[in-house]
Design a protein around this motif. Structure first.
Motif, PDB file in Angstrom:
ATOM      1  N   ILE A  36       0.863  -1.057   0.155  1.00  0.00           N
ATOM      2  CA  ILE A  36       0.028   0.081   0.073  1.00  0.00           C
ATOM      3  C   ILE A  36       0.989   1.203   0.075  1.00  0.00           C
ATOM      4  O   ILE A  36       0.639   2.358  -0.824  1.00  0.00           O
ATOM      5  N   ARG A  52       2.085   1.938  -3.251  1.00  0.00           N
ATOM      6  CA  ARG A  52       1.204   2.383  -4.412  1.00  0.00           C
ATOM      7  C   ARG A  52       0.821   4.024  -3.959  1.00  0.00           C
ATOM      8  O   ARG A  52       0.421   4.501  -4.858  1.00  0.00           O
ATOM      9  N   ARG A  84     -18.029   3.992  -2.778  1.00  0.00           N
ATOM     10  CA  ARG A  84     -16.897   4.756  -3.857  1.00  0.00           C
ATOM     11  C   ARG A  84     -17.486   5.021  -4.871  1.00  0.00           C
ATOM     12  O   ARG A  84     -17.306   5.947  -5.602  1.00  0.00           O
ATOM     13  N   TYR A  87     -20.378  -6.953  -8.162  1.00  0.00           N
ATOM     14  CA  TYR A  87     -20.521  -8.088  -7.554  1.00  0.00           C
ATOM     15  C   TYR A  87     -19.166  -8.666  -6.658  1.00  0.00           C
ATOM     16  O   TYR A  87     -18.295  -8.185  -7.252  1.00  0.00           O
ATOM     17  N   ALA A  99     -13.034 -10.165   2.912  1.00  0.00           N
ATOM     18  CA  ALA A  99     -13.815  -9.066   2.005  1.00  0.00           C
ATOM     19  C   ALA A  99     -13.967  -7.711   2.649  1.00  0.00           C
ATOM     20  O   ALA A  99     -13.773  -6.694   2.150  1.00  0.00           O
ATOM     21  N   SER A 154     -10.980  -5.726   3.327  1.00  0.00           N
ATOM     22  CA  SER A 154     -10.494  -5.052   2.123  1.00  0.00           C
ATOM     23  C   SER A 154     -11.088  -3.813   2.102  1.00  0.00           C
ATOM     24  O   SER A 154     -10.471  -2.662   1.515  1.00  0.00           O
ATOM     25  N   ARG A 214     -10.455   3.041 -10.901  1.00  0.00           N
ATOM     26  CA  ARG A 214     -10.730   3.521  -9.558  1.00  0.00           C
ATOM     27  C   ARG A 214     -10.612   2.296  -8.527  1.00  0.00           C
ATOM     28  O   ARG A 214     -10.093   2.388  -7.365  1.00  0.00           O
ATOM     29  N   SER A 215     -11.333   1.411  -8.804  1.00  0.00           N
ATOM     30  CA  SER A 215     -11.664   0.023  -7.993  1.00  0.00           C
ATOM     31  C   SER A 215     -10.242  -0.586  -7.816  1.00  0.00           C
ATOM     32  O   SER A 215      -9.699  -0.690  -6.608  1.00  0.00           O
ATOM     33  N   GLU A 226      -7.760   2.427  -5.852  1.00  0.00           N
ATOM     34  CA  GLU A 226      -7.996   2.795  -4.457  1.00  0.00           C
ATOM     35  C   GLU A 226      -9.025   1.858  -3.759  1.00  0.00           C
ATOM     36  O   GLU A 226      -8.673   1.407  -2.697  1.00  0.00           O
ATOM     37  N   GLY A 227     -10.045   1.566  -4.387  1.00  0.00           N
ATOM     38  CA  GLY A 227     -10.895   0.529  -3.376  1.00  0.00           C
ATOM     39  C   GLY A 227     -10.316  -0.763  -3.026  1.00  0.00           C
ATOM     40  O   GLY A 227     -10.514  -1.328  -1.810  1.00  0.00           O
ATOM     41  N   PHE A 228      -9.687  -1.250  -4.024  1.00  0.00           N
ATOM     42  CA  PHE A 228      -8.721  -2.725  -3.714  1.00  0.00           C
ATOM     43  C   PHE A 228      -7.240  -2.479  -3.274  1.00  0.00           C
ATOM     44  O   PHE A 228      -6.392  -3.279  -3.584  1.00  0.00           O
ATOM     45  N   VAL A 229      -6.742  -1.308  -2.739  1.00  0.00           N
ATOM     46  CA  VAL A 229      -5.625  -0.842  -2.720  1.00  0.00           C
ATOM     47  C   VAL A 229      -4.742  -1.737  -1.788  1.00  0.00           C
ATOM     48  O   VAL A 229      -3.618  -1.916  -2.077  1.00  0.00           O
ATOM     49  N   CYS A 230      -5.312  -2.406  -1.079  1.00  0.00           N
ATOM     50  CA  CYS A 230      -4.664  -3.235  -0.099  1.00  0.00           C
ATOM     51  C   CYS A 230      -4.570  -4.872  -0.443  1.00  0.00           C
ATOM     52  O   CYS A 230      -4.016  -5.541  -0.034  1.00  0.00           O
ATOM     53  N   ASN A 231      -4.855  -5.003  -1.810  1.00  0.00           N
ATOM     54  CA  ASN A 231      -5.000  -6.468  -2.508  1.00  0.00           C
ATOM     55  C   ASN A 231      -3.607  -6.507  -3.318  1.00  0.00           C
ATOM     56  O   ASN A 231      -3.322  -5.668  -4.245  1.00  0.00           O
ATOM     57  N   ARG A 232      -3.023  -7.887  -3.224  1.00  0.00           N
ATOM     58  CA  ARG A 232      -2.226  -8.154  -4.218  1.00  0.00           C
ATOM     59  C   ARG A 232      -3.236  -8.959  -5.113  1.00  0.00           C
ATOM     60  O   ARG A 232      -4.061  -9.655  -4.942  1.00  0.00           O
ATOM     61  N   PHE A 233      -3.213  -8.649  -6.585  1.00  0.00           N
ATOM     62  CA  PHE A 233      -4.072  -9.156  -7.650  1.00  0.00           C
ATOM     63  C   PHE A 233      -3.752 -10.222  -8.244  1.00  0.00           C
ATOM     64  O   PHE A 233      -2.307 -10.603  -8.694  1.00  0.00           O
ATOM     65  N   ALA A 293      -2.255  -3.068 -11.966  1.00  0.00           N
ATOM     66  CA  ALA A 293      -2.366  -3.780 -10.918  1.00  0.00           C
ATOM     67  C   ALA A 293      -1.025  -4.280 -10.308  1.00  0.00           C
ATOM     68  O   ALA A 293      -0.942  -4.547  -9.164  1.00  0.00           O
ATOM     69  N   ASP A 312      -6.158 -10.863  -3.217  1.00  0.00           N
ATOM     70  CA  ASP A 312      -5.665 -11.850  -2.090  1.00  0.00           C
ATOM     71  C   ASP A 312      -6.444 -11.280  -0.642  1.00  0.00           C
ATOM     72  O   ASP A 312      -6.727 -12.359   0.004  1.00  0.00           O
ATOM     73  N   VAL A 313      -7.103 -10.281  -0.582  1.00  0.00           N
ATOM     74  CA  VAL A 313      -7.774 -10.111   0.588  1.00  0.00           C
ATOM     75  C   VAL A 313      -9.457 -10.132   0.200  1.00  0.00           C
ATOM     76  O   VAL A 313     -10.160 -10.681   0.798  1.00  0.00           O
ATOM     77  N   VAL A 314      -9.718  -9.297  -0.949  1.00  0.00           N
ATOM     78  CA  VAL A 314     -11.065  -9.101  -1.334  1.00  0.00           C
ATOM     79  C   VAL A 314     -11.899 -10.448  -1.597  1.00  0.00           C
ATOM     80  O   VAL A 314     -13.099 -10.746  -1.928  1.00  0.00           O
ATOM     81  N   THR A 365     -14.482 -10.372  -7.460  1.00  0.00           N
ATOM     82  CA  THR A 365     -15.430  -9.317  -7.514  1.00  0.00           C
ATOM     83  C   THR A 365     -15.594  -9.338  -9.156  1.00  0.00           C
ATOM     84  O   THR A 365     -14.978  -9.907  -9.630  1.00  0.00           O
TER      85      THR A 365
END
Lengths: 443, 443
Positions: free
Chosen positions: A35, A38, A146, A308, A316, A319, B146-147, B150-157, B219, B300-302, B305
């Protein structure tokens, strides 16, 4: 991981060491460096308030961070972002107000509190030039708050419809898959941890009711309290209802709906409800099964969109919470904690009483054998046009289901009373709305 | 509409008066007061640069705003946000660089330019402490940038898979619905305005290729240029392919994929491609039809989606552009135009050559009647295990389709060459990946 740019540290305090609190601690522990790389902001958890230091926890939190007094978190001068994960409408409100009044940014997942006291909380946040973030309060990991507040900011919202309670959706999905009844599937859901021992918050629609009230307020920039919103849960749904809907090409879902109706003298008239609802199989919302959530947003500029994901659960939800914490920390690091209006409430809406709405309906009653035609005649006699009917014998009774042309709730309620009064009526008659989404569906 | 709070005006300059430019002008004209009431920022369009003052336009723009010289827009001292809607990789680059070097924030929908010169553009934005927004460059109205940012900023994709070209998706959907061939449906799409006179940008996968390169870079926080990314369009798809996939329970879609493979010495190994791909009907991406776009994001967190909406068109794209303009204006009004890093590129990735990947495959060839078994034997002879086979006689030929166990691209390419060399081979043999999404699918 290498943090390859100068990062500003922001200290975070968490109140609540339960499922979501543990998830938040874990996500930040694991991915704080990512984070920071980023965003330039390094999140540091300074304190975590828990019920008891030595209670068992799914996620280990270092003893040095723990306290049993939430004031240790809120009053710590280093802590700039307070995360409230206690839930409920009691002490949680005091925690948030105390933090906001100190000018601290607050992140919460507490839908019940926001739906009940949000107007006051958002006002206090503005008065103290700070922020209140709540992405995790609706639809878990889905970035719906958001998207509505920022991504779709240039849209007037015509329809927001969501499957926003994973427990109910799991139960309805299992009832369809297994052909079992509500009580049986509820027990199974409780055994799996998808439903609480006291399931009322979910199955009676309270949780979805809180969430749809929040979405309505956010989308229409005016406070919509749950008292103004129609609520109906899923206890009245029986297996044959789901079967009949399926045969007619519909899924039966607990759906939250916010719908723009018209504007008069600058006041938006809207319809808001939570109720079991028939969704055509061709609509993408019909594809949301199990514990997943999905929200369809129809804006006047963007048209139809749909989001979704998992609506609950440790990770979830974490996150979404950590996304909010990062936003809050970034704004703090730039010296503008109040960059975004958390929920803009400067307009006026009129929430139409559900009695004024017209919809197509699914009506179901259970009659004595031979009384099926009487039930139909009774519905027709009230001037309701029937488009299709199903009669299924079930031992000594008949399951009778009807699809109607658009009609009013007033007529439907009268018909339900009359059906119930029939001497052979063997189960509480029900009527569920058939949702015809604004702007048609996805094809 | 009443603007019930003090608003700060921010002047916006638009370069490009075409479809999207007109949509942006219209959306701001219609909803600027609403945006101001929600955010405290009133957007004012100061100048619009167009090709010719008197050219016909779908949306009327006042003559007083128009200029034919883009420098009038960029150099106007009042203009703080420059919106580039010219497209292409030529003059658009100069426009954006000129604006960024003046410290102005830039909003663009130009995927080709970003994919080609993004690394330089994002660097210049950072050097000038300003911002470059690009939500509309990928998946139109869907808030995917944006997702992810920002929204998923704490995730490794772990996996990002998207149907991100509406033209190809419309063509494939129509081929399935009507049973018509590619060329016929393409002509119909051109007549309806869903495909260009020169359709190569879409049907050969270039457009999706640009978009998936942007998503991969965003990502994984490292520049992924299109040259590193495998690209294959949909010209080789025939109607029977779609039919055979359907019978096997799959949809054939042009899919962009970014997939995390492993990490070594701090460097992420990833796989990135655009190619026709089989998606199981049970996966929600299989539900994206017609001109719609959909992107599945697994973090990895969320967890899983999915975001869905219109991927192109005047209004959906305008919604994303105006969302970005509002963000830029809000940051400018707070004195921090560089609040967000537009695209953080401080890490390293290694994009694996597609030859190193293993996948399940759909293989199809068209043989002479009687040669079907030879084709199968040839595939088996290379050590590829066949799970299922379909043979459909088509006049003098046989359509032969196979589903394989996981195997390498190297073997597949060898087999395709051998199938093509068969004397009775009557159409270019193809192999399409069967995508097994990370973390399994939605139910």
């Amino acid at each position: 991981m290498r943090i390859s740019q100068a990062s500003v540290s922001v200290h975070v305090g968490v109140i609540g060491g339960g499922t979501v609190g543990g998830g938040v601690y874990q996500a930040i522990s694991r991915n704080a460096a990512l984070i920071a790389s980023r965003t330039g902001v390094l999140l540091k958890i300074k304190r975590v308030a828990v019920k008891a230091i030595d209670e068992p926890r799914a996620v280990d939190i270092p003893l040095s961070l723990l306290t049993t007094d939430w004031r240790d978190v809120v009053n710590d001068p280093d802590v700039k972002v307070v995360v409230e994960l206690v839930g409920g409408t009691g002490i949680a409100k005091e925690m948030i107000l105390t933090a906001l009044r100190q000018g601290k940014s607050v992140v919460t997942a507490n839908k019940a509190l926001l739906a009940t006291h949000g107007e006051e909380l958002f006002k206090v946040a503005r008065e103290n030039n700070t922020a209140l973030f709540y992405e995790a309060s609706v639809a878990g990991g889905i970035p719906i708050i958001r998207s509505i507040r920022e991504g779709f900011v240039c849209n007037r919202f015509l329809n927001i419809s969501g499957i926003i309670n994973g427990t109910c959706n799991y139960i309805l999905t299992q009832m369809e898959a297994q052909g079992h009844g509500f009580e049986e599937v509820l027990k199974e859901a409780q055994a799996k941890g998808y439903a609480e021992a006291n399931p009322s918050l979910d199955v009676d629609g309270h949780d979805a009711h809180h969430k749809i009230s929040i979405l309505a307020s956010l989308a229409f920039n005016a406070w919509v309290s749950p008292e103004q919103v129609y609520r109906e849960g899923i206890r009245s749904v029986i297996g044959l209802d789901i079967q009949a809907c399926k045969e007619w090409g519909y899924k039966l879902k607990l759906l939250g709906v916010v719908k723009y109706i018209s504007q008069e003298s600058g006041i938006d008239k809207i319809h808001v409800r939570v109720a079991p609802t028939l969704i055509a199989n061709t609509h993408i919302l019909a594809r949301v099964d199990g514990v997943f959530n999905g929200v369809s947003v129809f804006g006047d500029v963007v048209g139809e969109t749909f989001l979704y994901g998992r609506g609950a659960g440790q990770d979830a939800t974490a996150s979404a919470v950590v996304g909010d914490i990062t936003d809050a920390a970034l704004d703090i690091s730039k010296g503008i904690p109040d960059r975004l209006i958390p929920m803009c409430l400067n307009r006026q809406v009129s929430v139409l009483p559900i009695e004024e709405m017209e919809n197509r309906f699914y009506i179901r009653t259970v009659t004595g054998l031979g009384d099926e035609e009487n039930a139909k005649q009774l519905v027709c006699g009230e001037g309701i046009q029937i488009n299709s009917a199903k009669v299924i014998p079930t031992g000594p009774h008949s399951f009778v289901a009807l699809l109607t042309e658009p009609t009013s709730w007033k007529k439907i309620n009268k018909v339900l009373s009359m059906l119930k009064a029939c001497t052979t009526c063997a189960a509480e008659p029900v009527a569920f709305i058939i949702e015809d989404f604004v702007g048609a569906c996805s094809e």
